[in-house]
Design a protein around this motif. Structure first.
Motif, PDB file in Angstrom:
ATOM      1  N   SER A  11       0.827  -1.347  -0.150  1.00 40.32           N
ATOM      2  CA  SER A  11      -0.081   0.076  -0.047  1.00 40.32           C
ATOM      3  C   SER A  11       0.943   1.167   0.086  1.00 40.32           C
ATOM      4  O   SER A  11       1.853   1.470   0.594  1.00 40.32           O
ATOM      5  CB  SER A  11      -0.806   0.070   1.271  1.00 40.32           C
ATOM      6  N   SER A  14      -0.750   7.934  -3.140  1.00 42.86           N
ATOM      7  CA  SER A  14      -0.754   8.673  -4.614  1.00 42.86           C
ATOM      8  C   SER A  14       0.211   9.502  -4.527  1.00 42.86           C
ATOM      9  O   SER A  14       0.843  10.393  -3.394  1.00 42.86           O
ATOM     10  CB  SER A  14      -2.148   9.433  -4.826  1.00 42.86           C
ATOM     11  N   ARG A  38      -1.468  -5.969 -15.210  1.00 43.67           N
ATOM     12  CA  ARG A  38      -2.186  -5.979 -14.044  1.00 43.67           C
ATOM     13  C   ARG A  38      -3.695  -6.143 -14.107  1.00 43.67           C
ATOM     14  O   ARG A  38      -4.086  -5.926 -15.562  1.00 43.67           O
ATOM     15  CB  ARG A  38      -1.945  -4.311 -13.307  1.00 43.67           C
ATOM     16  N   ALA A  40      -7.435  -5.086 -12.265  1.00 38.58           N
ATOM     17  CA  ALA A  40      -8.142  -4.273 -11.321  1.00 38.58           C
ATOM     18  C   ALA A  40      -9.446  -5.012 -10.958  1.00 38.58           C
ATOM     19  O   ALA A  40     -10.171  -5.832 -12.026  1.00 38.58           O
ATOM     20  CB  ALA A  40      -8.254  -3.031 -11.591  1.00 38.58           C
ATOM     21  N   LEU A  87      -4.182   6.663  -8.295  1.00 41.28           N
ATOM     22  CA  LEU A  87      -5.313   5.890  -7.627  1.00 41.28           C
ATOM     23  C   LEU A  87      -5.427   4.569  -8.619  1.00 41.28           C
ATOM     24  O   LEU A  87      -5.683   3.507  -8.057  1.00 41.28           O
ATOM     25  CB  LEU A  87      -6.558   6.622  -7.273  1.00 41.28           C
ATOM     26  N   ASP A  89      -3.645   3.086 -10.599  1.00 40.38           N
ATOM     27  CA  ASP A  89      -2.726   1.805 -10.552  1.00 40.38           C
ATOM     28  C   ASP A  89      -3.097   0.772  -9.628  1.00 40.38           C
ATOM     29  O   ASP A  89      -2.176  -0.114  -9.666  1.00 40.38           O
ATOM     30  CB  ASP A  89      -1.396   2.600 -10.239  1.00 40.38           C
ATOM     31  N   THR A  90      -4.061   0.998  -8.742  1.00 41.55           N
ATOM     32  CA  THR A  90      -4.409  -0.116  -7.740  1.00 41.55           C
ATOM     33  C   THR A  90      -4.862  -1.225  -8.744  1.00 41.55           C
ATOM     34  O   THR A  90      -5.708  -1.116  -9.521  1.00 41.55           O
ATOM     35  CB  THR A  90      -5.352   0.455  -6.843  1.00 41.55           C
ATOM     36  N   GLN A 113      -0.272  -7.679  -4.990  1.00 37.22           N
ATOM     37  CA  GLN A 113      -1.282  -6.524  -4.859  1.00 37.22           C
ATOM     38  C   GLN A 113      -0.523  -5.144  -4.532  1.00 37.22           C
ATOM     39  O   GLN A 113       0.178  -5.115  -3.799  1.00 37.22           O
ATOM     40  CB  GLN A 113      -2.114  -6.762  -3.825  1.00 37.22           C
ATOM     41  N   VAL A 114      -1.109  -4.169  -5.354  1.00 34.64           N
ATOM     42  CA  VAL A 114      -0.463  -2.886  -5.404  1.00 34.64           C
ATOM     43  C   VAL A 114      -1.805  -2.163  -5.048  1.00 34.64           C
ATOM     44  O   VAL A 114      -2.723  -2.077  -5.724  1.00 34.64           O
ATOM     45  CB  VAL A 114       0.160  -2.216  -6.406  1.00 34.64           C
ATOM     46  N   THR A 115      -1.949  -1.432  -4.114  1.00 34.81           N
ATOM     47  CA  THR A 115      -2.947  -0.546  -3.661  1.00 34.81           C
ATOM     48  C   THR A 115      -2.514   0.924  -3.355  1.00 34.81           C
ATOM     49  O   THR A 115      -1.435   1.234  -2.628  1.00 34.81           O
ATOM     50  CB  THR A 115      -3.658  -0.941  -2.190  1.00 34.81           C
ATOM     51  N   VAL A 116      -3.161   1.966  -4.047  1.00 34.76           N
ATOM     52  CA  VAL A 116      -2.693   3.227  -4.089  1.00 34.76           C
ATOM     53  C   VAL A 116      -3.918   3.843  -3.303  1.00 34.76           C
ATOM     54  O   VAL A 116      -4.997   3.987  -3.893  1.00 34.76           O
ATOM     55  CB  VAL A 116      -2.565   3.849  -5.536  1.00 34.76           C
ATOM     56  N   SER A 117      -3.596   4.854  -2.409  1.00 35.43           N
ATOM     57  CA  SER A 117      -4.492   5.648  -1.545  1.00 35.43           C
ATOM     58  C   SER A 117      -4.275   6.989  -1.752  1.00 35.43           C
ATOM     59  O   SER A 117      -2.946   7.404  -1.969  1.00 35.43           O
ATOM     60  CB  SER A 117      -4.696   4.938  -0.445  1.00 35.43           C
TER      61      SER A 117
END
Length: 118
Positions: A11, A14, A38, A40, A87, A89-90, A113-117
């Motif tokens: 995680s 941004s 990737r 989503a 965001l 790119d999540t 997993q990649v999570t962008v917040s």
């Protein structure tokens, strides 16, 4: 058998950065075209970047200028340096191996997993 094992996901806020790695075994890594894809939630799996056996690279329009794909043949490892993360790119990021970049993917990793917040 062929194994592709990704790591480095997580995680991030941004604008941040992450580096993904994929360690390959059971194939002649240096001769393969390698790539990142990737997916989503609720969407199809999309191509992100490719690097061929001559280290020539190609990128999807949405990541061009922000992501860098590279390989270390001595370590049988593929990398994806991701900067200026957005965001959108999540996603789950998958490593892939092709015999040639123009052919279908022959092997997939399990994903990271990649999570962008914000």
């Amino acid at each position: 058998q062929v194994q592709l094992v990704e790591s480095g996901g997580g995680s991030v806020q941004s604008g941040g950065s992450l580096r993904l790695s994929c360690v390959a075994s059971g194939l002649l890594f240096s001769r393969n075209c390698m790539g990142w894809f990737r997916q989503a939630p609720g969407k199809e799996r999309d191509w992100v970047a490719t690097i061929d056996n001559l280290a020539q690279t190609s990128y999807g329009d949405s990541v061009k200028g922000r992501f860098t794909i590279s390989r270390d043949n001595a370590k049988n490892t593929l990398y994806l340096e991701m900067n200026s993360l957005k965001l959108e790119d999540t996603a789950m990021y998958y490593c892939a191996a092709h015999a040639f970049c123009s052919t279908r993917v022959g092997y997939w990793g399990q994903g990271t997993q990649v999570t962008v917040s914000s």
